[in-house]
Design a protein around this motif. Structure first.
Motif, short mmCIF file in Angstrom:
data_model
loop_
_atom_site.label_atom_id
_atom_site.label_comp_id
_atom_site.label_asym_id
_atom_site.label_seq_id
_atom_site.Cartn_x
_atom_site.Cartn_y
_atom_site.Cartn_z
N GLU A 23 47.17 69.79 35.51
CA GLU A 23 46.31 70.08 36.66
C GLU A 23 45.93 68.84 37.47
O GLU A 23 45.24 68.95 38.48
CB GLU A 23 45.03 70.79 36.19
N ARG A 26 46.93 68.89 41.23
CA ARG A 26 46.17 69.91 41.97
C ARG A 26 44.74 69.43 42.24
O ARG A 26 44.22 69.59 43.35
CB ARG A 26 46.16 71.22 41.20
N ILE A 27 44.12 68.84 41.25
CA ILE A 27 42.75 68.34 41.42
C ILE A 27 42.75 67.18 42.41
O ILE A 27 41.88 67.10 43.28
CB ILE A 27 42.14 67.94 40.06
#
Length: 155
Positions: A23, A26-27
């Motif tokens: 992730e 995306r973060i």
């Protein structure tokens, strides 16, 4: 202040999250989009308003402190282009510093807002609810955000 928690939280997560985490990208993308959006709405004083995208709203210290923290952290970590964001973080720090009174209390911190939608679903009524929220001095939300911003600026 709600957006401030999100900005500061993403900066904290990105500091410790391994770059190979599924992730991470995306973060980081969300963080960079938020920082770019904040640049557009930074007031001439360096602060951000209680309603970020509304020029009628007053400049609020707790959100501004958290945004300063998140932006300064991003510059230090190399996540944000230095010239543009370093200047914005410095401007924010100067603006935020003007909200520290002689007793060491941060001024212009919004009292808790809850959710306007609890009181009305009408957008104009909700806008007035937020625009007329009270300000406080020495509230821990403002004090903490100021300390976070100071830490990020000196580190």
């Amino acid at each position: 202040r709600g957006d401030g928690w999100f900005a500061a939280g993403m900066a904290e997560v990105l500091t410790d999250l391994p770059k190979d985490h599924p992730e991470y990208a995306r973060i980081m993308s969300g963080y960079r989009k938020m920082m770019a959006g904040l640049l557009k709405y930074q007031a001439p004083s360096g602060m951000w308003r209680q309603l970020i995208d509304n020029d009628q709203a007053w400049e609020e210290s707790s959100g501004s402190g958290m945004f300063t923290f998140a932006m300064a952290r991003g510059v230090r970590e190399g996540w944000l282009p230095e010239p543009e964001y370093k200047a914005a973080a410095k401007k924010a720090w100067v603006g935020l510093s003007s909200h520290l009174n002689a007793e060491g209390n941060v001024t212009d911190t919004c009292v808790g807002t809850n959710k306007a939608s609890m009181y009305s679903k009408d957008k104009a009524t909700m806008l007035q609810y937020y625009l007329h929220r009270g300000k406080t001095t020495g509230d821990l939300h403002g004090q903490l955000a100021f300390i976070w911003a100071a830490y990020a600026m000196v580190k």
